[in-house]
Write a protein that holds these residues in place. Structure first.
Motif, short mmCIF file in Angstrom:
data_model
loop_
_atom_site.label_atom_id
_atom_site.label_comp_id
_atom_site.label_asym_id
_atom_site.label_seq_id
_atom_site.Cartn_x
_atom_site.Cartn_y
_atom_site.Cartn_z
N ASP A 227 -14.35 -4.20 -4.13
CA ASP A 227 -13.18 -3.43 -3.80
C ASP A 227 -13.11 -2.09 -4.67
OD1 ASP A 227 -11.98 -4.95 -2.37
OD2 ASP A 227 -10.78 -6.08 -3.71
N ASP A 228 -12.73 -1.05 -4.15
CA ASP A 228 -12.79 0.31 -5.01
C ASP A 228 -14.33 0.62 -5.36
OD1 ASP A 228 -10.19 1.72 -5.14
OD2 ASP A 228 -9.62 0.07 -5.56
N PHE A 229 -15.15 0.48 -4.53
CA PHE A 229 -16.67 0.99 -5.07
C PHE A 229 -17.52 1.19 -3.65
CE2 PHE A 229 -20.80 -0.15 -7.29
CZ PHE A 229 -20.58 1.12 -8.07
N ASP A 230 -17.04 2.40 -3.14
CA ASP A 230 -17.81 2.86 -2.02
C ASP A 230 -18.82 3.95 -2.32
OD1 ASP A 230 -18.37 4.52 0.52
OD2 ASP A 230 -16.63 3.29 1.27
N LEU A 231 -20.12 3.43 -2.47
CA LEU A 231 -20.99 4.53 -2.64
C LEU A 231 -21.11 5.67 -1.87
CD1 LEU A 231 -23.73 1.76 -3.35
CD2 LEU A 231 -22.41 2.91 -5.02
N LYS A 232 -21.07 5.78 -0.72
CA LYS A 232 -21.36 6.74 0.34
C LYS A 232 -20.04 7.83 0.03
CE LYS A 232 -23.22 8.76 3.33
NZ LYS A 232 -24.64 9.37 3.01
N LYS A 233 -18.78 7.28 -0.37
CA LYS A 233 -17.61 8.10 -0.58
C LYS A 233 -17.82 8.81 -1.78
CE LYS A 233 -14.26 5.75 2.12
NZ LYS A 233 -12.74 5.14 2.16
N CYS B 33 -20.44 14.73 -8.04
CA CYS B 33 -21.71 14.58 -8.33
C CYS B 33 -22.76 15.06 -7.51
CB CYS B 33 -22.14 12.92 -8.49
SG CYS B 33 -21.79 12.19 -6.93
N PHE B 34 -23.84 15.69 -7.87
CA PHE B 34 -24.71 16.58 -6.97
C PHE B 34 -25.92 15.87 -6.68
CE2 PHE B 34 -21.39 19.40 -8.77
CZ PHE B 34 -20.59 19.77 -7.77
N ARG B 35 -26.51 14.90 -7.55
CA ARG B 35 -27.82 14.59 -7.57
C ARG B 35 -27.77 12.95 -7.02
NH1 ARG B 35 -31.85 15.17 -11.89
NH2 ARG B 35 -32.89 15.04 -10.05
N GLY C 23 -31.29 3.28 2.84
CA GLY C 23 -29.82 2.90 2.75
C GLY C 23 -29.55 2.51 1.24
N ASP C 24 -30.43 2.50 0.57
CA ASP C 24 -30.18 2.26 -0.99
C ASP C 24 -29.54 3.39 -1.61
OD1 ASP C 24 -31.22 -0.31 -0.73
OD2 ASP C 24 -33.16 -0.10 -2.00
N PHE C 25 -28.97 3.55 -2.57
CA PHE C 25 -28.35 4.68 -3.23
C PHE C 25 -29.10 5.04 -4.64
CE2 PHE C 25 -25.12 3.90 -0.07
CZ PHE C 25 -24.51 5.19 0.07
N GLY D 292 -28.34 11.41 -17.24
CA GLY D 292 -28.93 11.64 -18.58
C GLY D 292 -30.19 11.28 -18.36
N LYS D 293 -30.90 10.29 -19.22
CA LYS D 293 -32.27 9.68 -18.95
C LYS D 293 -32.10 8.46 -18.19
CE LYS D 293 -34.10 12.01 -23.03
NZ LYS D 293 -35.00 12.80 -22.29
N GLU D 294 -31.01 7.96 -17.61
CA GLU D 294 -31.01 6.68 -16.76
C GLU D 294 -31.09 7.03 -15.44
OE1 GLU D 294 -31.03 4.14 -18.55
OE2 GLU D 294 -30.38 5.01 -20.50
N VAL D 295 -31.72 6.03 -14.74
CA VAL D 295 -31.62 6.11 -13.14
C VAL D 295 -31.46 4.78 -12.66
CG1 VAL D 295 -33.49 6.26 -11.22
CG2 VAL D 295 -33.75 7.77 -13.42
N LEU D 296 -30.68 4.64 -11.68
CA LEU D 296 -30.09 3.36 -11.09
C LEU D 296 -30.23 3.46 -9.58
CD1 LEU D 296 -28.77 0.78 -11.73
CD2 LEU D 296 -26.53 1.88 -11.30
N PHE D 297 -30.80 2.34 -9.04
CA PHE D 297 -30.95 2.13 -7.62
C PHE D 297 -29.92 1.13 -7.28
CE2 PHE D 297 -35.06 4.01 -8.49
CZ PHE D 297 -35.48 4.56 -7.45
N ILE D 298 -29.16 1.40 -6.18
CA ILE D 298 -28.24 0.37 -5.84
C ILE D 298 -28.15 0.14 -4.32
CG2 ILE D 298 -25.72 -0.18 -5.68
CD1 ILE D 298 -25.23 1.68 -7.87
N ARG D 299 -28.18 -1.40 -4.06
CA ARG D 299 -28.21 -1.63 -2.62
C ARG D 299 -26.88 -2.47 -2.27
NH1 ARG D 299 -33.35 -4.75 -0.90
NH2 ARG D 299 -34.19 -2.48 -1.08
N GLU D 300 -26.13 -2.04 -1.23
CA GLU D 300 -24.93 -3.01 -0.93
C GLU D 300 -25.29 -4.29 0.03
OE1 GLU D 300 -21.82 -0.62 0.72
OE2 GLU D 300 -20.62 -2.28 0.75
N LYS D 301 -24.67 -5.15 -0.47
CA LYS D 301 -24.88 -6.38 0.26
C LYS D 301 -23.61 -7.07 0.91
CE LYS D 301 -28.23 -9.09 -1.80
NZ LYS D 301 -28.82 -10.02 -2.59
N SER D 302 -23.66 -8.03 1.44
CA SER D 302 -22.53 -8.42 2.19
C SER D 302 -21.55 -9.10 1.02
CB SER D 302 -22.78 -9.62 3.24
OG SER D 302 -23.23 -10.60 2.38
N ASP D 303 -21.94 -9.49 -0.25
CA ASP D 303 -21.07 -10.24 -1.09
C ASP D 303 -21.26 -9.43 -2.21
OD1 ASP D 303 -23.75 -10.51 -1.78
OD2 ASP D 303 -23.46 -12.44 -2.35
N GLY D 304 -21.68 -8.06 -2.33
CA GLY D 304 -21.62 -7.39 -3.69
C GLY D 304 -22.89 -6.33 -3.50
#
Length: 275
Positions: free
Chosen positions: A7-13, A20-22, A29-31, A36-48
DNA sequence: GCCCAGGCGTCCC
DNA sequence: GGGACGCATGGG
């Protein structure tokens, strides 16, 4: 690590919400999030979600970056029932969160943003990162190495020549950026020390930078300092105010949630266009 | 080629 | 305090 949240976590939106611009969706399909100095890759799955960081980095950094700790559904529930426009906007924008981003990056990014379209802002910032940002190598969720340019430190920007900066498409904003870089690099201004200021004091302090007016200062307050009571008014919000609120700013009623309400309206107006 | 973009500084009143 | 004006450049 995995995140059991839907809930309330829509990466595309979030990517398209104009705060944010970067942030961007990759070809697989990953985001990709950089702050700062941190980098994060996120992949949406069916359960999280599958994240490229471990639990510690999530707790120490990304959890607050994504503003997990705030119940957005409760905020939407406080919307006036008779406010049809806002009710629609909030439903449409459900899934957006206010990111707590790096202060210096927000200051420069929103100085650049004035009189530019969002795609043009992204282009300028990306060129600036490639020109003066530190290049790091990270592993994505496939384990493949990727090169990332971090947002340039103030000192690094000062090393760039005027000609190099001009190639970033900054236009007349170039001198504003150099001026801000000088003040911060020489420690005449400390963006971190502004944490101690209340909202009004923070706004005034940011407003002192050349090229930072009412709108940009409010954006930095909201997106860099997490001051959710600040509601930036830009051309889109102005159209909304004229068309649906008889020219009267509607954000006062929402107090400390004004910035979040504003974000729903902005995203809705920008995406729907002929709302 | 034209219009406008998550506005702001300056000038003038 | 508020209104007109110019501003560099890129996207659509």
């Amino acid at each position: 690590m995995e995140l059991r949240i839907k809930d309330d976590f829509d990466l595309k939106k979030i990517e398209n919400s104009g705060q944010c611009f970067r942030v961007r969706e990759l070809e697989n399909g990953d985001f990709l999030f950089i702050s700062g100095k941190e980098v994060l890759f996120i992949r949406e799955k069916s359960d999280g979600f599958l994240l490229s960081c471990d639990e510690k980095k999530w707790e120490d950094f990304w959890k607050s970056y994504f503003d997990f700790g705030r119940d957005y559904s409760k905020i939407r529930a406080k919307i006036k029932k008779e406010d049809e426009f806002l009710t629609n906007a909030a439903e449409f924008g459900k899934g957006i969160r206010i990111l707590k981003q790096e202060k210096w990056e927000m200051l420069i990014s929103f100085i650049i943003s004035q009189r530019k379209s969002i795609p043009a802002i992204r282009t300028s910032i990306e060129r600036l990162c490639e020109l003066a940002g530190e290049k790091i190598t990270v592993k994505d969720l496939e384990g493949e190495k990727k090169e990332i340019f971090l947002f340039p430190e103030p000192k690094a920007l000062l090393k760039a020549s005027a000609e190099e900066l001009d190639k970033c498409g900054l236009g007349y904003r170039r001198d504003y950026i150099v001026n801000a870089a000088r003040l911060v690099a020489l420690k005449e201004v400390s963006l971190n020390s502004f944490d101690n200021l209340n909202d009004e004091e923070l706004f005034n302090a940011l407003n002192e930078f050349k090229g930072v007016g009412t709108k940009v200062a409010n954006c930095v307050c909201l997106f860099g300092y997490g001051r959710t009571g600040r509601a930036p008014v830009d051309v889109w919000i102005n159209k909304v105010i004229e068309r649906f609120y008889n020219g009267e700013n509607p954000f006062g009623y929402y107090g400390e949630n004004a910035g979040i309400i504003q974000q729903y309206m902005f995203y809705y107006a920008k995406e729907i266009k002929n709302f």
